[in-house]
Design an enzyme around this catalytic site. Structure first.
Site, PDB file in Angstrom:
ATOM      1  N   GLU A 114     -13.072  38.408 -89.331  1.00 23.67           N
ATOM      2  CA  GLU A 114     -12.240  39.598 -89.560  1.00 23.67           C
ATOM      3  C   GLU A 114     -13.003  40.876 -89.279  1.00 23.67           C
ATOM      4  O   GLU A 114     -14.222  40.857 -89.071  1.00 23.67           O
ATOM      5  CB  GLU A 114     -11.780  39.615 -91.026  1.00 23.67           C
ATOM      6  CG  GLU A 114     -12.983  39.723 -91.993  1.00 23.67           C
ATOM      7  CD  GLU A 114     -12.617  39.675 -93.464  1.00 23.67           C
ATOM      8  OE1 GLU A 114     -11.649  38.969 -93.827  1.00 23.67           O
ATOM      9  OE2 GLU A 114     -13.310  40.357 -94.247  1.00 23.67           O
ATOM     10  N   HIS A 137     -12.433  45.398 -90.419  1.00 26.54           N
ATOM     11  CA  HIS A 137     -11.661  46.379 -91.170  1.00 26.54           C
ATOM     12  C   HIS A 137     -12.461  47.664 -91.216  1.00 26.54           C
ATOM     13  O   HIS A 137     -13.650  47.668 -90.861  1.00 26.54           O
ATOM     14  CB  HIS A 137     -11.348  45.866 -92.582  1.00 26.54           C
ATOM     15  CG  HIS A 137     -12.451  45.039 -93.184  1.00 26.54           C
ATOM     16  ND1 HIS A 137     -13.668  45.584 -93.524  1.00 26.54           N
ATOM     17  CD2 HIS A 137     -12.546  43.712 -93.455  1.00 26.54           C
ATOM     18  CE1 HIS A 137     -14.446  44.623 -94.010  1.00 26.54           C
ATOM     19  NE2 HIS A 137     -13.801  43.460 -93.964  1.00 26.54           N
ATOM     20  N   HIS A 171     -16.991  40.178 -88.474  1.00 31.73           N
ATOM     21  CA  HIS A 171     -17.965  39.412 -89.255  1.00 31.73           C
ATOM     22  C   HIS A 171     -17.378  38.101 -89.764  1.00 31.73           C
ATOM     23  O   HIS A 171     -16.184  37.980 -89.988  1.00 31.73           O
ATOM     24  CB  HIS A 171     -18.513  40.237 -90.423  1.00 31.73           C
ATOM     25  CG  HIS A 171     -17.457  40.793 -91.332  1.00 31.73           C
ATOM     26  ND1 HIS A 171     -16.743  41.921 -91.021  1.00 31.73           N
ATOM     27  CD2 HIS A 171     -16.987  40.384 -92.539  1.00 31.73           C
ATOM     28  CE1 HIS A 171     -15.892  42.185 -91.989  1.00 31.73           C
ATOM     29  NE2 HIS A 171     -15.998  41.259 -92.927  1.00 31.73           N
ATOM     30  N   CYS A 215     -20.568  40.369-102.827  1.00 25.79           N
ATOM     31  CA  CYS A 215     -20.004  41.346-101.888  1.00 25.79           C
ATOM     32  C   CYS A 215     -19.370  42.493-102.670  1.00 25.79           C
ATOM     33  O   CYS A 215     -18.482  42.283-103.487  1.00 25.79           O
ATOM     34  CB  CYS A 215     -18.967  40.670-101.000  1.00 25.79           C
ATOM     35  SG  CYS A 215     -18.190  41.807 -99.842  1.00 25.79           S
TER      36      CYS A 215
HETATM   37 MN    MN Z   1     -14.679  41.524 -94.619  1.00 25.79          MN
END
Ligand code: MN
Length: 168
Positions: free
Chosen positions: A60, A62, A100, A114
């Site tokens: 993905e 973003h 990533h 994260c």
């Molecule tokens: Mn991500």
């Protein structure tokens, strides 16, 4: 507030483990625990993700940034158009708008903390065209399709993978 850590299972007291659906999705064998859901002066979420051996997170990108620290095991990270070996203790910044994916392709779990802003844009998946561009790099093609561990492929049946994971 203290959430006690169960080091054997990599779980925290009072935190639900969310298992992502397996079918028709761009990730495999991933769990998520949300350790902290923000406060007025730190509007961020602190999560722990884990991929079983052979599993991988969503491929993905973003606008928002991730701050990541590998908490357990080892594997590889696709970041931009490079592949990196990563292992416990490594610290990683995933900048905005950078493709990533984490893969547990080194014969071990990969677990990572994260940090994200609570207010963030939605995840974008890759188009067929973007996938094609990525696959033009042999190393990335192998990363996406190979799942090679010391020359062998991971092809455990799902029930075996989950049986090895169930600690409770
Ligand atoms: Mn991500």
């Amino acid at each position: 507030m203290i959430r006690k850590f169960d080091s054997e299972n990599f779980k925290w007291d009072g935190v639900d483990t969310l298992v992502y659906k397996q079918d028709g999705s761009p990730f495999k064998d991933v769990t998520r625990q949300v350790l902290y859901d923000g406060a007025y002066d730190i509007p961020c979420q602190f999560r722990y993700f884990e991929c079983l051996p052979g599993g991988y997170s969503t491929l993905e990108y973003h606008e928002h940034t991730h701050m990541v620290m590998i908490g357990r095991g080892k594997g590889q990270l696709l970041l931009g158009d490079e592949i990196y070996d990563v292992a416990q203790g490594d610290f990683i910044e995933i900048p905005g708008n950078t493709i990533h994916q984490f893969r547990a392709n080194k014969g071990d779990y990969i677990g990572f903390f994260c940090l994200v802003n609570k207010d963030r844009d939605k995840v974008k998946l890759l188009t067929d065209e973007q996938m094609e561009t990525l696959r033009q790099k042999p190393k990335i093609k192998e990363f996406l399709e190979g799942l090679r561990v010391h020359g062998h492929r991971f092809d455990w049946p799902d029930y075996l993978v989950f049986a090895s994971y169930r600690g409770d």
